[in-house]
Design a protein around this motif. Sequence first.
Motif, PDB file in Angstrom:
ATOM      1  N   GLY A 196       9.119  13.200  12.386  1.00  0.00           N
ATOM      2  CA  GLY A 196       8.288  13.888  13.673  1.00  0.00           C
ATOM      3  C   GLY A 196       8.335  12.937  14.554  1.00  0.00           C
ATOM      4  O   GLY A 196       8.288  13.495  15.207  1.00  0.00           O
ATOM      5  N   HIS A 197       8.541  11.552  14.470  1.00  0.00           N
ATOM      6  CA  HIS A 197       8.294  10.387  16.137  1.00  0.00           C
ATOM      7  C   HIS A 197       9.474  10.980  16.824  1.00  0.00           C
ATOM      8  O   HIS A 197       9.561  10.643  17.518  1.00  0.00           O
ATOM      9  CB  HIS A 197       7.938   9.093  15.052  1.00  0.00           C
ATOM     10  N   ALA A 198      11.139  10.910  15.607  1.00  0.00           N
ATOM     11  CA  ALA A 198      12.210  10.632  16.721  1.00  0.00           C
ATOM     12  C   ALA A 198      12.052  12.281  17.166  1.00  0.00           C
ATOM     13  O   ALA A 198      12.181  11.823  18.312  1.00  0.00           O
ATOM     14  CB  ALA A 198      13.336  10.257  15.446  1.00  0.00           C
ATOM     15  N   HIS A 199      11.358  13.593  16.164  1.00  0.00           N
ATOM     16  CA  HIS A 199      11.643  14.714  17.258  1.00  0.00           C
ATOM     17  C   HIS A 199      10.562  14.378  18.876  1.00  0.00           C
ATOM     18  O   HIS A 199      10.723  14.951  19.163  1.00  0.00           O
ATOM     19  CB  HIS A 199      10.882  15.934  16.529  1.00  0.00           C
ATOM     20  N   GLY A 200       9.246  13.839  18.323  1.00  0.00           N
ATOM     21  CA  GLY A 200       8.420  13.928  19.170  1.00  0.00           C
ATOM     22  C   GLY A 200       9.017  13.227  20.458  1.00  0.00           C
ATOM     23  O   GLY A 200       8.361  13.158  21.553  1.00  0.00           O
ATOM     24  N   THR A 201       9.561  12.016  20.166  1.00  0.00           N
ATOM     25  CA  THR A 201      10.045  11.296  21.534  1.00  0.00           C
ATOM     26  C   THR A 201      11.594  12.270  22.263  1.00  0.00           C
ATOM     27  O   THR A 201      11.412  11.421  23.229  1.00  0.00           O
ATOM     28  CB  THR A 201      10.093  10.046  20.450  1.00  0.00           C
ATOM     29  N   GLU A 202      11.457  12.976  21.724  1.00  0.00           N
ATOM     30  CA  GLU A 202      12.873  13.369  22.627  1.00  0.00           C
ATOM     31  C   GLU A 202      13.288  14.906  23.075  1.00  0.00           C
ATOM     32  O   GLU A 202      13.562  15.615  23.889  1.00  0.00           O
ATOM     33  CB  GLU A 202      13.964  13.415  21.032  1.00  0.00           C
ATOM     34  N   LEU A 203      11.458  15.234  23.349  1.00  0.00           N
ATOM     35  CA  LEU A 203      10.734  16.146  23.288  1.00  0.00           C
ATOM     36  C   LEU A 203      11.858  16.259  24.897  1.00  0.00           C
ATOM     37  O   LEU A 203      11.064  15.263  25.759  1.00  0.00           O
ATOM     38  CB  LEU A 203       8.943  16.196  24.085  1.00  0.00           C
ATOM     39  N   PRO A 204      12.299  17.567  25.325  1.00  0.00           N
ATOM     40  CA  PRO A 204      12.684  17.091  26.979  1.00  0.00           C
ATOM     41  C   PRO A 204      11.145  17.580  28.114  1.00  0.00           C
ATOM     42  O   PRO A 204      10.401  18.250  27.453  1.00  0.00           O
ATOM     43  CB  PRO A 204      12.983  18.939  26.520  1.00  0.00           C
ATOM     44  N   VAL A 205      11.490  17.092  28.542  1.00  0.00           N
ATOM     45  CA  VAL A 205      10.533  17.321  29.685  1.00  0.00           C
ATOM     46  C   VAL A 205      10.247  18.271  30.778  1.00  0.00           C
ATOM     47  O   VAL A 205       8.742  18.480  30.846  1.00  0.00           O
ATOM     48  CB  VAL A 205      10.912  16.281  31.241  1.00  0.00           C
ATOM     49  N   ALA A 206      10.571  19.514  30.430  1.00  0.00           N
ATOM     50  CA  ALA A 206      10.543  20.285  31.055  1.00  0.00           C
ATOM     51  C   ALA A 206       9.573  21.661  30.291  1.00  0.00           C
ATOM     52  O   ALA A 206       9.410  22.191  30.503  1.00  0.00           O
ATOM     53  CB  ALA A 206      11.285  21.276  31.725  1.00  0.00           C
ATOM     54  N   ALA A 207       9.961  21.922  28.411  1.00  0.00           N
ATOM     55  CA  ALA A 207       9.454  22.175  27.580  1.00  0.00           C
ATOM     56  C   ALA A 207       8.512  21.876  27.156  1.00  0.00           C
ATOM     57  O   ALA A 207       7.837  21.350  27.490  1.00  0.00           O
ATOM     58  CB  ALA A 207      10.569  21.402  26.531  1.00  0.00           C
ATOM     59  N   ASP A 208       8.339  23.554  26.823  1.00  0.00           N
ATOM     60  CA  ASP A 208       6.272  23.440  26.129  1.00  0.00           C
ATOM     61  C   ASP A 208       6.702  22.134  24.624  1.00  0.00           C
ATOM     62  O   ASP A 208       7.399  23.026  23.775  1.00  0.00           O
ATOM     63  CB  ASP A 208       6.271  24.713  25.829  1.00  0.00           C
ATOM     64  N   ALA A 209       6.210  21.923  24.519  1.00  0.00           N
ATOM     65  CA  ALA A 209       5.449  20.531  23.785  1.00  0.00           C
ATOM     66  C   ALA A 209       5.078  21.601  22.000  1.00  0.00           C
ATOM     67  O   ALA A 209       5.540  21.257  20.997  1.00  0.00           O
ATOM     68  CB  ALA A 209       4.543  19.597  23.953  1.00  0.00           C
ATOM     69  N   THR A 210       4.214  22.829  22.452  1.00  0.00           N
ATOM     70  CA  THR A 210       3.521  23.488  21.345  1.00  0.00           C
ATOM     71  C   THR A 210       4.795  24.078  20.689  1.00  0.00           C
ATOM     72  O   THR A 210       5.449  23.762  19.926  1.00  0.00           O
ATOM     73  CB  THR A 210       2.471  24.368  21.855  1.00  0.00           C
ATOM     74  N   ALA A 211       5.495  24.701  21.821  1.00  0.00           N
ATOM     75  CA  ALA A 211       6.724  25.634  21.010  1.00  0.00           C
ATOM     76  C   ALA A 211       7.872  24.784  20.906  1.00  0.00           C
ATOM     77  O   ALA A 211       8.701  24.863  19.771  1.00  0.00           O
ATOM     78  CB  ALA A 211       7.160  26.185  22.355  1.00  0.00           C
ATOM     79  N   TYR A 212       7.732  23.014  21.391  1.00  0.00           N
ATOM     80  CA  TYR A 212       8.899  22.620  20.265  1.00  0.00           C
ATOM     81  C   TYR A 212       8.738  22.231  19.044  1.00  0.00           C
ATOM     82  O   TYR A 212       9.116  21.888  18.370  1.00  0.00           O
ATOM     83  CB  TYR A 212       8.604  20.877  21.014  1.00  0.00           C
ATOM     84  N   ALA A 213       7.459  21.602  19.314  1.00  0.00           N
ATOM     85  CA  ALA A 213       6.691  21.385  17.680  1.00  0.00           C
ATOM     86  C   ALA A 213       7.175  22.376  16.535  1.00  0.00           C
ATOM     87  O   ALA A 213       7.242  22.248  15.511  1.00  0.00           O
ATOM     88  CB  ALA A 213       5.594  20.766  17.992  1.00  0.00           C
ATOM     89  N   ILE A 214       6.164  23.975  16.842  1.00  0.00           N
ATOM     90  CA  ILE A 214       6.477  24.960  16.056  1.00  0.00           C
ATOM     91  C   ILE A 214       8.156  24.850  15.625  1.00  0.00           C
ATOM     92  O   ILE A 214       8.674  25.565  14.346  1.00  0.00           O
ATOM     93  CB  ILE A 214       6.244  26.488  16.846  1.00  0.00           C
ATOM     94  N   GLY A 215       8.719  24.992  17.286  1.00  0.00           N
ATOM     95  CA  GLY A 215      10.254  24.652  16.760  1.00  0.00           C
ATOM     96  C   GLY A 215      11.022  23.785  15.670  1.00  0.00           C
ATOM     97  O   GLY A 215      12.330  24.274  14.625  1.00  0.00           O
ATOM     98  N   PHE A 216      10.828  22.619  15.464  1.00  0.00           N
ATOM     99  CA  PHE A 216      11.242  22.077  14.447  1.00  0.00           C
ATOM    100  C   PHE A 216      10.801  21.907  13.524  1.00  0.00           C
ATOM    101  O   PHE A 216      10.951  21.047  12.228  1.00  0.00           O
ATOM    102  CB  PHE A 216      11.550  20.324  15.371  1.00  0.00           C
ATOM    103  N   VAL A 217       9.673  22.719  12.914  1.00  0.00           N
ATOM    104  CA  VAL A 217       8.714  22.837  12.137  1.00  0.00           C
ATOM    105  C   VAL A 217       9.190  23.489  11.327  1.00  0.00           C
ATOM    106  O   VAL A 217       9.235  23.430  10.283  1.00  0.00           O
ATOM    107  CB  VAL A 217       7.504  22.819  11.940  1.00  0.00           C
ATOM    108  N   ILE A 218       9.906  24.726  11.766  1.00  0.00           N
ATOM    109  CA  ILE A 218      10.931  25.931  11.266  1.00  0.00           C
ATOM    110  C   ILE A 218      12.005  25.573  11.140  1.00  0.00           C
ATOM    111  O   ILE A 218      12.154  25.824  10.036  1.00  0.00           O
ATOM    112  CB  ILE A 218      10.247  27.156  12.130  1.00  0.00           C
ATOM    113  N   GLY A 219      12.852  24.943  12.021  1.00  0.00           N
ATOM    114  CA  GLY A 219      14.541  23.741  11.425  1.00  0.00           C
ATOM    115  C   GLY A 219      14.497  23.684  10.366  1.00  0.00           C
ATOM    116  O   GLY A 219      14.836  23.446   9.563  1.00  0.00           O
ATOM    117  N   THR A 220      12.854  22.506  10.197  1.00  0.00           N
ATOM    118  CA  THR A 220      12.817  22.100   8.891  1.00  0.00           C
ATOM    119  C   THR A 220      12.489  22.981   7.784  1.00  0.00           C
ATOM    120  O   THR A 220      13.833  22.191   6.998  1.00  0.00           O
ATOM    121  CB  THR A 220      11.971  20.677   8.963  1.00  0.00           C
ATOM    122  N   GLY A 221      11.422  23.636   8.164  1.00  0.00           N
ATOM    123  CA  GLY A 221      11.289  24.214   7.259  1.00  0.00           C
ATOM    124  C   GLY A 221      13.082  24.832   6.207  1.00  0.00           C
ATOM    125  O   GLY A 221      12.717  25.081   4.721  1.00  0.00           O
TER     126      GLY A 221
END
Length: 205
Positions: A139-164
């Motif tokens: 999770g930390h690796a995903h969080g530190t690579e959040l694109p600057v212009a991206a929405d953080a919540t949408a990014y988090a939902i995306g990597f959780v679904i991808g993980t699932g």
Amino acid sequence: MNSTPRYPAFIAKSAILLSVLVLPLSSTGVLAHEATGLAGGFASGFMHPILGWDHVAAMVAVGLWGGLLGAPAIWLLPIVFPLVMAVGGAMGVAGVPVPGVEAGIAASAIALGILVATGARPPLWIAAIIVGAFAIFHGHAHGTELPVAADATAYAIGFVIGTGLLHVVGITFGLATKWNSGKVVVRSLGGAIAVAGLAFLTGMA
């Protein structure tokens, strides 16, 4: 008349199902590179675990181990991992330091692969702690690579679904342990994941 499903048929059906799920979703890769706003944030987050082989190895191993252990681990472990991973992701976005992230990710593949390969069956709470501890690194690796212009919540939902989705892949093959030949395949996959984790740790992959 033998009504027991044949293992090769199971694998074939699983491969078809996974292709149907993954191929359309992988088309979001172009959008992931743009990584702007809600859509770009989700796409980038979704593809991040899927495009990282170290993440893929560990997350598939979680599903394999859950399938090997059976209920309730088969659904509990794939729930624990993304939930704790989201906490790690928030830590990464917030800039909270976690030492040895890359080593921890590689170690997760090694450890989880060995657990699958050996058919380890610890108490459920211990299995959940093991999975949760490694989820922090991912999770930390995903969080530190959040694109600057991206929405953080949408990014988090995306990597959780991808993980699932990767967990589902592991569970699908983990269920094959109902056949003797399936047990051999699942444990072999665990061994391969452990070897891959060692390659990640030593920089050979």
